[in-house]
Scaffold this motif. Structure first.
Motif, PDB file in Angstrom:
ATOM      1  N   UNK A 232      42.146  53.042  41.673  1.00  0.00           N
ATOM      2  CA  UNK A 232      42.824  51.985  42.488  1.00  0.00           C
ATOM      3  C   UNK A 232      42.811  52.284  44.093  1.00  0.00           C
ATOM      4  N   UNK A 233      43.385  53.769  44.320  1.00  0.00           N
ATOM      5  CA  UNK A 233      43.551  54.244  45.456  1.00  0.00           C
ATOM      6  C   UNK A 233      42.104  54.356  46.135  1.00  0.00           C
ATOM      7  N   UNK A 234      41.221  54.840  45.468  1.00  0.00           N
ATOM      8  CA  UNK A 234      39.841  55.278  45.830  1.00  0.00           C
ATOM      9  C   UNK A 234      39.216  54.134  46.279  1.00  0.00           C
ATOM     10  N   UNK A 235      39.340  53.007  45.717  1.00  0.00           N
ATOM     11  CA  UNK A 235      38.542  51.555  46.080  1.00  0.00           C
ATOM     12  C   UNK A 235      39.234  50.720  46.588  1.00  0.00           C
ATOM     13  N   UNK A 236      40.539  51.043  46.918  1.00  0.00           N
ATOM     14  CA  UNK A 236      41.453  49.926  47.496  1.00  0.00           C
ATOM     15  C   UNK A 236      41.802  48.958  46.667  1.00  0.00           C
ATOM     16  N   UNK A 237      41.889  49.048  45.319  1.00  0.00           N
ATOM     17  CA  UNK A 237      42.159  47.787  44.327  1.00  0.00           C
ATOM     18  C   UNK A 237      43.573  47.637  44.210  1.00  0.00           C
ATOM     19  N   UNK A 238      43.931  46.327  43.865  1.00  0.00           N
ATOM     20  CA  UNK A 238      45.524  45.919  43.515  1.00  0.00           C
ATOM     21  C   UNK A 238      45.996  46.461  42.279  1.00  0.00           C
ATOM     22  N   UNK A 239      47.208  46.572  42.368  1.00  0.00           N
ATOM     23  CA  UNK A 239      47.924  47.054  41.090  1.00  0.00           C
ATOM     24  C   UNK A 239      47.573  46.376  39.707  1.00  0.00           C
ATOM     25  N   UNK A 240      47.002  45.072  39.976  1.00  0.00           N
ATOM     26  CA  UNK A 240      46.552  44.621  38.685  1.00  0.00           C
ATOM     27  C   UNK A 240      45.232  45.163  38.113  1.00  0.00           C
ATOM     28  N   UNK A 241      44.524  46.030  38.866  1.00  0.00           N
ATOM     29  CA  UNK A 241      43.633  46.556  38.379  1.00  0.00           C
ATOM     30  C   UNK A 241      43.854  47.662  37.375  1.00  0.00           C
ATOM     31  N   UNK A 242      43.920  47.153  36.127  1.00  0.00           N
ATOM     32  CA  UNK A 242      44.549  48.226  34.992  1.00  0.00           C
ATOM     33  C   UNK A 242      43.089  48.228  33.896  1.00  0.00           C
ATOM     34  N   UNK A 243      43.303  49.154  33.119  1.00  0.00           N
ATOM     35  CA  UNK A 243      42.169  49.478  32.016  1.00  0.00           C
ATOM     36  C   UNK A 243      41.995  48.023  31.254  1.00  0.00           C
ATOM     37  N   UNK A 244      43.150  47.301  31.114  1.00  0.00           N
ATOM     38  CA  UNK A 244      42.859  46.056  30.272  1.00  0.00           C
ATOM     39  C   UNK A 244      42.366  44.897  31.157  1.00  0.00           C
ATOM     40  N   UNK A 245      42.340  45.026  32.538  1.00  0.00           N
ATOM     41  CA  UNK A 245      41.793  44.315  33.475  1.00  0.00           C
ATOM     42  C   UNK A 245      40.187  44.351  33.382  1.00  0.00           C
ATOM     43  N   UNK A 246      39.644  45.371  33.070  1.00  0.00           N
ATOM     44  CA  UNK A 246      38.377  45.349  32.634  1.00  0.00           C
ATOM     45  C   UNK A 246      37.887  44.706  31.693  1.00  0.00           C
ATOM     46  N   UNK A 247      38.785  44.436  30.585  1.00  0.00           N
ATOM     47  CA  UNK A 247      38.546  43.463  29.262  1.00  0.00           C
ATOM     48  C   UNK A 247      38.402  42.015  29.982  1.00  0.00           C
ATOM     49  N   UNK A 248      39.376  41.661  30.933  1.00  0.00           N
ATOM     50  CA  UNK A 248      39.353  40.362  31.348  1.00  0.00           C
ATOM     51  C   UNK A 248      38.263  40.424  32.287  1.00  0.00           C
ATOM     52  N   UNK A 249      37.609  41.273  33.108  1.00  0.00           N
ATOM     53  CA  UNK A 249      36.445  41.251  33.787  1.00  0.00           C
ATOM     54  C   UNK A 249      35.231  40.974  33.039  1.00  0.00           C
ATOM     55  N   UNK A 250      35.140  41.637  31.787  1.00  0.00           N
ATOM     56  CA  UNK A 250      34.181  41.464  30.915  1.00  0.00           C
ATOM     57  C   UNK A 250      33.726  39.930  30.528  1.00  0.00           C
ATOM     58  N   UNK A 251      34.925  39.223  30.082  1.00  0.00           N
ATOM     59  CA  UNK A 251      34.804  38.013  29.649  1.00  0.00           C
ATOM     60  C   UNK A 251      34.501  37.007  30.886  1.00  0.00           C
ATOM     61  N   UNK A 252      35.209  37.242  32.034  1.00  0.00           N
ATOM     62  CA  UNK A 252      35.246  36.456  32.996  1.00  0.00           C
ATOM     63  C   UNK A 252      33.711  36.425  33.635  1.00  0.00           C
ATOM     64  N   UNK A 253      32.980  37.755  33.747  1.00  0.00           N
ATOM     65  CA  UNK A 253      31.772  37.625  34.238  1.00  0.00           C
ATOM     66  C   UNK A 253      30.760  37.225  33.272  1.00  0.00           C
ATOM     67  N   UNK A 254      31.138  37.493  32.003  1.00  0.00           N
ATOM     68  CA  UNK A 254      29.933  36.820  30.895  1.00  0.00           C
ATOM     69  C   UNK A 254      30.066  35.190  31.187  1.00  0.00           C
ATOM     70  N   UNK A 255      31.327  34.558  31.336  1.00  0.00           N
ATOM     71  CA  UNK A 255      31.460  33.295  31.523  1.00  0.00           C
ATOM     72  C   UNK A 255      30.704  32.952  32.668  1.00  0.00           C
ATOM     73  N   UNK A 256      30.962  33.503  33.922  1.00  0.00           N
ATOM     74  CA  UNK A 256      30.417  33.094  35.261  1.00  0.00           C
ATOM     75  C   UNK A 256      28.620  33.135  35.059  1.00  0.00           C
TER      76      UNK A 256
END
Length: 320
Positions: free
Chosen positions: A252-276
């Motif tokens: 998060x620090x290296x990429x300037x990501x928000x606190x919501x960028x957690x390991x579980x957010x990657x699961x959300x990303x998986x679903x959202x990107x597939x849907x998109x």
């Protein structure tokens, strides 16, 4: 001795009520072992409730006044708190704190506050998942992103492999870390995942994800038992989820990501990107292991929100 006044001395309530509040707070702290923050939050909730009642009833409330409360009195309190800017989720927490005090009074024979039970908990709108962008999700699952760290290469590759499973397969971090060595996937293979409630599902593994796991296995300095954990810590024992959470914090620090960028957010990303990309909602439900389609449908709201944000940012008539 502290010069800070006891906040309860400023509450307009009968001495019997104040004494009961003190006993209740002591019970929360010493018997329930609640954290100091929880005790302070509950103290604040009840202080606000009693202060409201003093104005609402026209006099400082005593124990019989609390027992005589009606649901409309409690609803009036919630309406007053709502007008001060509290959202539904915060109102639910406030009501939980006041109810805890009411249950304490009842258990100690100091009267029933039935009105608190009769009022429904305010329903909070479900929070939308906050996925990462495609570029950020890819960067998180790439060991080179953390090349600046003075860590052993195999550790960086291991962490990237775990995060790649979360993003590339939509796994929960617990599911990724529960894999056995013999379950390490080959490119084009599928993983059999046991999720919440013992529900099993088959998840295909992308070649990029399988390659990341293969790289980790080549570099791992420990011999891995086929029935032992696939991912191990620096001492060879099972890898703790906390280690991956800390790795994500560094990213998060290296990429300037928000606190919501957690390991579980990657699961959300998986679903959202597939849907998109046109993924079928029921197929995504199966991949995530959701028991109900309604749970998966939350990602349609995320996709729509992102679409509207892009529209407002780009369309010339969006700001006219």
């Amino acid at each position: 001795m502290s010069d800070t006044p006891d906040p309860l001395t400023l509450v307009p309530a009968a001495p019997s009520v104040i004494a009961a509040v003190r006993r209740w707070l002591g019970y929360l702290e010493h018997e329930r072992r609640c954290s100091p923050k929880t005790v302070e939050a509950y103290r604040r909730d009840v202080r606000q409730f009693l202060t409201f009642l003093a104005g609402h009833l026209g006099e400082p409330p005593d124990l019989p006044d609390l027992a005589a409360l009606e649901p409309r009195d409690v609803r009036a309190f919630l309406a007053e708190r709502r007008s001060s800017g509290l959202d539904q989720r915060s109102l639910g927490r406030v009501l939980a704190g006041v109810r805890s005090f009411g249950r304490f009074l009842e258990r100690n024979g100091q009267g029933k506050v039935g009105a608190l039970k009769a009022v429904s908990t305010p329903k909070a709108k479900p929070r939308l998942p906050r996925p990462l962008s495609i570029l950020d999700a890819k960067a998180v699952a790439d060991a080179d992103t953390r090349a600046f760290e003075a860590r052993e290469t195999w550790v960086l590759v291991r962490d990237a492999a775990v995060l790649a499973l979360c993003y590339g397969c939509g796994l929960r971090i617990s599911e990724a870390l529960s894999l056995r060595r013999r379950e390490a996937p080959a490119p084009g293979a599928a993983l059999r995942i046991t999720g919440k409630g013992g529900k099993t599902r088959m998840v295909p593994v992308l070649a990029k994800v399988a390659a990341g796991i293969t790289d980790y296995l080549k570099l791992c300095p420990y011999p891995l038992d086929p029935d032992g954990p696939l991912f191990v810590g620096v001492k060879g024992g099972p890898l703790s989820p906390r280690i991956i959470q800390l790795a994500m914090a560094t990213l998060r620090g290296a990429l300037g990501l928000p606190e919501t960028a957690t390991p579980h957010a990657l699961r959300h990303s998986f679903a959202t990107h597939l849907l998109a990309k046109g993924g079928d909602l029921r197929a995504i439900q199966d991949l995530l292991g959701h028991a109900s389609l309604s749970t998966t449908q939350v990602y349609t709201a995320v996709d729509t929100t992102q679409l509207m944000a892009a529209y407002r940012a780009a369309h010339p008539r969006a700001r006219s």
